[in-house]
Enzyme design. Structure first.
Site, PDB file in Angstrom:
ATOM      1  N   PRO A   1      40.112  44.249  39.816  1.00 33.02           N
ATOM      2  CG  PRO A   1      39.865  43.134  37.776  1.00 33.02           C
ATOM      3  CD  PRO A   1      40.530  43.054  39.093  1.00 33.02           C
ATOM      4  CD  GLU A   2      34.497  44.134  44.011  1.00 25.99           C
ATOM      5  OE1 GLU A   2      33.268  44.168  43.821  1.00 25.99           O
ATOM      6  OE2 GLU A   2      35.007  43.873  45.102  1.00 25.99           O
TER       7      GLU A   2
ATOM      8  CE  LYS B   1      32.825  41.853  38.865  1.00 27.82           C
ATOM      9  NZ  LYS B   1      32.907  40.630  39.674  1.00 27.82           N
TER      10      LYS B   1
ATOM     11  NE  ARG C   1      36.841  34.751  44.937  1.00 28.31           N
ATOM     12  CZ  ARG C   1      36.848  35.872  44.220  1.00 28.31           C
ATOM     13  NH1 ARG C   1      36.063  36.007  43.195  1.00 28.31           N
ATOM     14  NH2 ARG C   1      37.677  36.848  44.526  1.00 28.31           N
TER      15      ARG C   1
END
Length: 260
Positions: A2-3, A52, A248
């Site tokens: 999910p973005e 989100k 990330r």
DNA sequence: TTGATTGTTACCGG
DNA sequence: TCCGGTAACAATCA
């Protein structure tokens, strides 16, 4: 998975299928806190996405708050009920469909004050009509943190995840390590508008697509990106670097995204 | 079995 | 107070 686009797409879809209906809510592999407020058998009054976060509204001022985290998944199927697959934490049963929520990071029932507390800490969401982009610019323009960190900070602006971060900065020729305060208003506006455009495409196509040329036709829609996870820059054919920001991976082309 | 992954939060030290 | 780093958690697949 999910973005922001995944969650907004689900909100739009689930709203059609569940809103105005009384739902059966169960937790095949228990995830609700003991003593949680009960929402099964209540009328679903709406479904909404904040960045989100996915919110199912119910009567009595209650709402179901879902955050899928890195691994969570949503699965919709038609009745009749089938066996839950994998780690189904919540199952929403409407008149015609079932929504299974697998492996969410967050899965809780909130009352109104708790929902307000939640939404207050989420930054302006690029996919929401009521988003206040000035608020995001204000934070960014005062920060020396790298823009690659800021645009993925959900309290600064909501919706962008790790892949869109890399892709948007490459498309705008902005180096990910550029301090936020080095961006002028024009840079920021282009960034915001590109985020809106790409995430809307994501909602529509149900996939992350950031390339300009998307083959038409009915082929299965798979992810199409410019440099995320790639070795060669499609624009200059140079080498793509892989670095880390906020733990990330971020990819960049030093030639096309010159450092300031 | 190991590692990697479209995410977030709490905690700690500078 | 702010900022960056680290660990923890989540589930699945190669």
């Amino acid at each position: 998975m999910p973005e922001g686009h995944t969650i907004h797409r689900a909100a739009r879809d689930h709203r059609k299928v569940l809103a105005g209906q009384v739902l059966g809510v169960s937790s095949p592999q228990g995830r609700f806190a003991e003593g949680a407020k009960r929402i099964d058998g209540l009328l679903c009054t709406g479904v909404e996405a904040y960045g989100k976060h996915l919110i199912y509204h119910f009567e009595q001022g209650l709402s179901l708050h879902i955050h899928l985290g890195l691994f969570g998944k949503l699965r919709k199927s038609k009745l009749p009920l089938s066996e839950p697959k994998g780690a189904v934490r919540v199952r929403l049963v409407g008149p015609g469909h079932v929504i299974d929520i697998n492996g969410p990071n967050t899965c809780e029932v909130l009352d109104e004050p708790e929902l307000l507390t939640l939404t207050a800490r989420i930054g302006p969401d690029v996919l929401r009509a009521d988003a206040d982009r000035d608020r995001a610019y204000h934070r960014i323009s005062k920060s020396k943190a790298p823009i690659g960190r800021l645009i993925m900070d959900q309290s600064v602006m909501a919706g962008i995840g790790n892949i869109y971060r890399t892709e948007i900065l490459w498309r705008l020729a902005i180096h990910p390590f550029t301090p936020g305060r080095e961006l002028n208003r024009g840079d920021f506006d282009r960034l915001w508008e590109d985020a809106v455009a790409l995430l809307e495409i994501g909602v529509w196509r149900n996939s992350i697509i950031t390339t300009e040329l998307v083959p038409k036709g009915r082929g299965r829609l798979t992810e199409r990106v410019n440099i995320f996870g790639k070795k060669v820059c499609p624009k200059c054919k140079g080498n793509v670097e892989c670095r880390e920001i906020a733990n990330r991976k971020v990819y960049l082309c030093e030639a096309c995204q010159p450092a300031v």
